[in-house]
Scaffold this motif. Structure first.
Motif, mmCIF file in Angstrom:
data_model
loop_
_atom_site.group_PDB
_atom_site.id
_atom_site.type_symbol
_atom_site.label_atom_id
_atom_site.label_comp_id
_atom_site.label_asym_id
_atom_site.label_seq_id
_atom_site.Cartn_x
_atom_site.Cartn_y
_atom_site.Cartn_z
ATOM 1 N N SER A 67 0.397 -1.225 0.458
ATOM 2 C CA SER A 67 -0.038 -0.027 0.281
ATOM 3 C C SER A 67 0.892 1.351 -0.357
ATOM 4 C CB SER A 67 -0.734 0.038 1.059
ATOM 5 O OG SER A 67 -0.592 -0.087 2.845
ATOM 6 N N MET A 68 1.897 1.232 0.271
ATOM 7 C CA MET A 68 2.609 2.661 1.015
ATOM 8 C C MET A 68 3.808 2.562 -1.336
ATOM 9 S SD MET A 68 3.012 3.973 3.437
ATOM 10 C CE MET A 68 4.257 5.257 3.611
ATOM 11 N N LYS A 69 4.269 1.165 -1.485
ATOM 12 C CA LYS A 69 4.385 0.759 -2.748
ATOM 13 C C LYS A 69 4.797 2.682 -3.801
ATOM 14 C CE LYS A 69 6.705 -1.858 -6.135
ATOM 15 N NZ LYS A 69 7.099 -0.465 -7.343
ATOM 16 N N PRO A 70 3.645 2.679 -4.245
ATOM 17 C CA PRO A 70 3.183 3.506 -5.119
ATOM 18 C C PRO A 70 2.795 5.122 -4.788
ATOM 19 C CG PRO A 70 0.685 2.372 -4.934
ATOM 20 C CD PRO A 70 2.395 1.579 -3.964
ATOM 21 N N TRP A 71 3.550 5.410 -2.985
ATOM 22 C CA TRP A 71 3.912 6.902 -2.775
ATOM 23 C C TRP A 71 5.391 6.687 -2.664
ATOM 24 C CZ3 TRP A 71 0.965 10.717 -0.550
ATOM 25 C CH2 TRP A 71 -0.290 10.461 -1.268
ATOM 26 N N ILE A 72 6.115 5.486 -2.282
ATOM 27 C CA ILE A 72 7.588 5.033 -2.575
ATOM 28 C C ILE A 72 7.360 5.470 -4.303
ATOM 29 C CG2 ILE A 72 9.478 3.853 -1.732
ATOM 30 C CD1 ILE A 72 7.980 2.252 0.228
ATOM 31 N N ASP A 73 7.404 4.948 -4.948
ATOM 32 C CA ASP A 73 7.311 5.206 -5.795
ATOM 33 C C ASP A 73 8.078 6.367 -6.957
ATOM 34 O OD1 ASP A 73 7.967 2.114 -6.474
ATOM 35 O OD2 ASP A 73 5.825 1.838 -7.446
ATOM 36 N N ARG A 74 6.894 7.097 -6.166
ATOM 37 C CA ARG A 74 6.684 8.681 -6.991
ATOM 38 C C ARG A 74 7.989 9.374 -6.233
ATOM 39 N NH1 ARG A 74 1.170 10.828 -5.142
ATOM 40 N NH2 ARG A 74 1.595 12.581 -5.864
ATOM 41 N N LEU A 75 8.313 8.683 -4.852
ATOM 42 C CA LEU A 75 9.529 9.585 -4.378
ATOM 43 C C LEU A 75 10.876 8.973 -5.289
ATOM 44 C CD1 LEU A 75 8.977 9.157 -0.578
ATOM 45 C CD2 LEU A 75 9.315 11.486 -1.187
ATOM 46 N N MET A 76 10.945 7.967 -5.432
ATOM 47 C CA MET A 76 11.601 7.667 -6.386
ATOM 48 C C MET A 76 11.726 8.415 -7.748
ATOM 49 S SD MET A 76 12.431 3.193 -5.109
ATOM 50 C CE MET A 76 14.284 3.329 -5.386
ATOM 51 N N GLU A 77 10.665 8.582 -7.670
ATOM 52 C CA GLU A 77 10.714 9.216 -9.541
ATOM 53 C C GLU A 77 11.775 10.960 -9.041
ATOM 54 O OE1 GLU A 77 7.492 8.596 -10.862
ATOM 55 O OE2 GLU A 77 6.915 6.228 -11.437
ATOM 56 N N GLY A 78 11.108 11.323 -7.990
ATOM 57 C CA GLY A 78 11.687 12.887 -7.472
ATOM 58 C C GLY A 78 11.081 13.915 -7.259
ATOM 59 N N GLU A 79 10.085 13.189 -6.792
ATOM 60 C CA GLU A 79 9.315 14.682 -6.102
ATOM 61 C C GLU A 79 9.236 14.144 -5.008
ATOM 62 O OE1 GLU A 79 4.527 13.501 -7.131
ATOM 63 O OE2 GLU A 79 4.513 12.051 -8.620
ATOM 64 N N GLN A 80 8.685 14.998 -4.134
ATOM 65 C CA GLN A 80 9.254 15.573 -2.656
ATOM 66 C C GLN A 80 7.934 16.200 -1.897
ATOM 67 O OE1 GLN A 80 11.799 14.330 -1.571
ATOM 68 N NE2 GLN A 80 12.980 14.389 -3.147
ATOM 69 N N TYR A 81 7.962 15.680 -0.424
ATOM 70 C CA TYR A 81 7.426 16.242 0.103
ATOM 71 C C TYR A 81 6.176 15.254 0.374
ATOM 72 C CZ TYR A 81 10.431 20.191 0.007
ATOM 73 O OH TYR A 81 11.676 20.665 -0.132
ATOM 74 N N LEU A 82 6.346 14.081 -0.204
ATOM 75 C CA LEU A 82 4.905 13.192 -0.338
ATOM 76 C C LEU A 82 4.047 12.844 0.754
ATOM 77 C CD1 LEU A 82 5.702 11.574 -3.976
ATOM 78 C CD2 LEU A 82 4.142 13.129 -3.356
ATOM 79 N N LEU A 83 5.774 12.160 1.901
ATOM 80 C CA LEU A 83 4.866 11.731 3.176
ATOM 81 C C LEU A 83 6.186 12.243 4.415
ATOM 82 C CD1 LEU A 83 6.329 7.751 1.818
ATOM 83 C CD2 LEU A 83 3.745 9.126 2.119
ATOM 84 N N TRP A 84 7.063 12.987 3.708
ATOM 85 C CA TRP A 84 7.728 13.268 5.038
ATOM 86 C C TRP A 84 7.283 15.063 4.430
ATOM 87 C CZ3 TRP A 84 7.723 12.627 9.581
ATOM 88 C CH2 TRP A 84 9.208 13.181 11.156
ATOM 89 N N SER A 85 7.901 15.757 5.377
ATOM 90 C CA SER A 85 8.379 17.441 5.291
ATOM 91 C C SER A 85 9.655 18.459 4.991
ATOM 92 C CB SER A 85 7.531 18.087 6.407
ATOM 93 O OG SER A 85 8.375 18.075 7.675
ATOM 94 N N GLN A 86 10.631 16.946 4.603
ATOM 95 C CA GLN A 86 12.320 17.524 3.893
ATOM 96 C C GLN A 86 12.038 16.307 2.962
ATOM 97 O OE1 GLN A 86 13.179 19.911 5.402
ATOM 98 N NE2 GLN A 86 12.145 20.402 6.876
ATOM 99 N N ASP A 87 13.720 16.504 2.533
ATOM 100 C CA ASP A 87 13.448 16.130 1.397
ATOM 101 C C ASP A 87 14.226 14.031 1.784
ATOM 102 O OD1 ASP A 87 13.467 17.784 -0.438
ATOM 103 O OD2 ASP A 87 15.818 18.090 -0.772
#
Length: 510
Positions: free
Chosen positions: A71-91
């Motif tokens: 369930s977390m993988k879609p969020w993590i995939d987006r982070l690995m593609e360079g998006e930021q501030y998805l799950l945490w308030s810092q890079d």
């Protein structure tokens, strides 16, 4: 003031802070919970799940869903593609390849600057602090610290973004005070080819004055034996006279204890266990000689616990915070962290042995178990059984895994053990008898199913040729670092793969 004295002063200061959460655990967790929610409000995830409405723990349970990796993988995939501030308030630019999977698809756990500094590095300092508490006036910082880490691969996200074993991410970002005492060089420590890496680690460290070793027991044994082979010495103290501490984690130490006793046959050698996963640093053995871990409560991790009798992954209705747990009850561990994991089910199970302070034992995995006929065997059961059998038959193991043989119209159900020995038992039939008896003594469900061989027959042993487990891991691209073959699997997939690819001897003592 000598640097060792400064280091000791810092350590003693930290001990006062540890004492605070020993005495006031619920207060510390509540304060941490509020800080996490404050950071979470600023994230895309927090906006989706209305973190701004969270005032109490009850609000948190109602508004925020339980998560597993899927369930977390879609969020993590987006982070690995360079998006930021998805799950945490810092890079978020680092991703730890999970040590807890040997599946075809690896898991990548986000690691933030906050989780590195306030969790993983803090855990390393606290391990030494608690060791000093048990053994005052030690001079550990005078010598070198041999760290057996993994490898890191750079992701094409940004110049400073990469993935790798957690140990490698830690090594690449170590603070100066830790780096100046670490060995071997980063060039060697981060190598990806493990056969060459072990050789070069051995040759580069044999002239160092090593006081501490940190690593997974199995790979540490491989390195130690390579060092003894190169030097011709009979034990590690002949190589490193001041060696006094092995900091270990990743798997239970019990099956390896006797093997380490032969490598370092001295009563003043100390062993400290940690529970440090890709998702966070959770526990440290704080009492010498104990097999209990102190739950570390001020590392940016808020804890919840699902009783295993009610466990349904991502859909459990019964879940408790720290002050609601009961001693002896089996719990699945759930964490919310300063790396942006929210209500994340780690996959490990624990049970508490004390609430003043909160100490616990790791007992297994929510998925790594055998329950073919209702026997409910978990990892600490099999670790205990194999340790007992090895101790009484002068055997040493390298690795093992177990899977069920399911009963059908022609075949009786039983457990199949695949074991790679460093030293085979002096009586293999007695070894299997003792293993079976020890498992029956510690698990009443297994004993009931074994009674008169009605539901389960006697276990079957396959003795694998040396290197079989490593060969399987290498074929999967998992050799080295913190990767390991699961001890228990309720399916036969992995066992069948290993048996197809290696030579083995079958022992059926029925």
């Amino acid at each position: 003031m000598p640097f060792n004295s400064i280091f000791a002063w810092v350590i003693k200061k930290r001990l006062h802070q540890i004492e605070l959460f020993r005495k006031y655990p619920e207060d510390v967790q509540h304060e941490l919970f509020e800080k996490l929610i404050e950071q979470g409000v600023q994230t895309v995830y927090g906006k989706q799940y209305h973190f701004h409405q969270i005032q109490t723990y009850s609000d948190f349970k109602e508004l925020v869903p339980l998560n597993n990796y899927e369930s977390m993988k879609p969020w993590i995939d987006r982070l690995m593609e360079g998006e930021q501030y998805l799950l945490w308030s810092q890079d978020t630019k680092w991703f730890a390849k999970s040590s807890g999977t040997t599946a075809e698809r690896s898991k990548f756990i986000p690691v933030t600057r906050e989780s590195l500094e306030d969790c993983h590095y803090k855990g390393g300092k606290d391990l030494l602090a608690l060791y000093y508490e048990n053994f005052p006036n030690r001079k550990l910082y005078k010598g070198k610290h041999l760290i057996i880490g993994g490898s890191a691969q750079v992701l094409p996200v940004a110049d400073d973004a990469y993935q790798g074993d957690l140990s490698a991410i830690i090594l690449k970002n170590l603070p100066w005070w830790a780096e100046i005492r670490r060995t071997p060089s980063k060039e060697i420590a981060l190598m990806t080819e493990w056969e060459e890496k072990i050789e070069r680690m051995a040759r580069s460290t044999i002239e160092e004055d090593v006081y501490i070793i940190a690593g997974v027991p199995s790979w540490t044994m491989v390195l130690a034996r390579k060092i003894l082979e190169i030097t011709g010495k009979s034990n590690l103290r002949e190589v490193w006279p001041n060696l006094e501490l092995f900091m270990h984690g990743g798997v239970s130490f019990e099956p390896y204890r006797e093997a380490f006793r032969e490598l370092i046959p001295f009563d003043d050698m100390h062993y400290v266990e940690t529970y440090n996963a890709s998702e966070g640093f959770f526990g440290i053995q704080d009492v010498d000689g104990s097999n209990e871990l102190l739950l570390m409560l001020d590392y940016g991790i808020f804890y919840e616990f699902i009783p295993m009798y009610a466990f349904e992954e991502t859909d459990s209705k019964i879940i408790y915070k720290l002050d609601e747990v009961e001693l002896g009850e089996e719990y699945a561990l759930v964490i919310s962290t300063n790396a942006g994991l929210w209500r994340y089910i780690v996959g490990d199970t624990i049970h508490f042995t004390s609430k003043t302070p909160y100490r616990f034992k790791l007992s297994g995995r929510t998925r790594h178990f055998i329950n073919a006929v209702g026997e409910e065997v978990i990892v600490n059961n099999t670790d205990y059984a194999i340790t007992q059998a090895c101790s009484k038959t002068n055997a040493l193991i390298r690795e093992y895994t177990v899977a069920p043989i399911y009963m059908d119209g022609k075949t009786q159900g039983k457990h199949e053990w695949l074991i790679e020995f460093d030293r085979e038992p002096d009586d293999i039939t007695r070894f299997m008898f003792l293993l079976d008896e020890a498992l029956r003594s510690i698990n009443s469900d297994y004993d009931a199913k074994r009674t008169r061989n009605l539901a389960l027959g006697k276990p079957l042993l396959r003795i694998l040729k040396p290197g079989s487990f490593d060969a399987w891991l290498q074929k999967k691209g998992k050799l080295g670092g913190q990767h390991k073959v699961p001890r228990l699997m309720n399916s036969r997939e992995i066992v069948e793969q290993i048996l197809q690819e290696t030579e083995f001897e079958t022992i059926d003592y029925a």
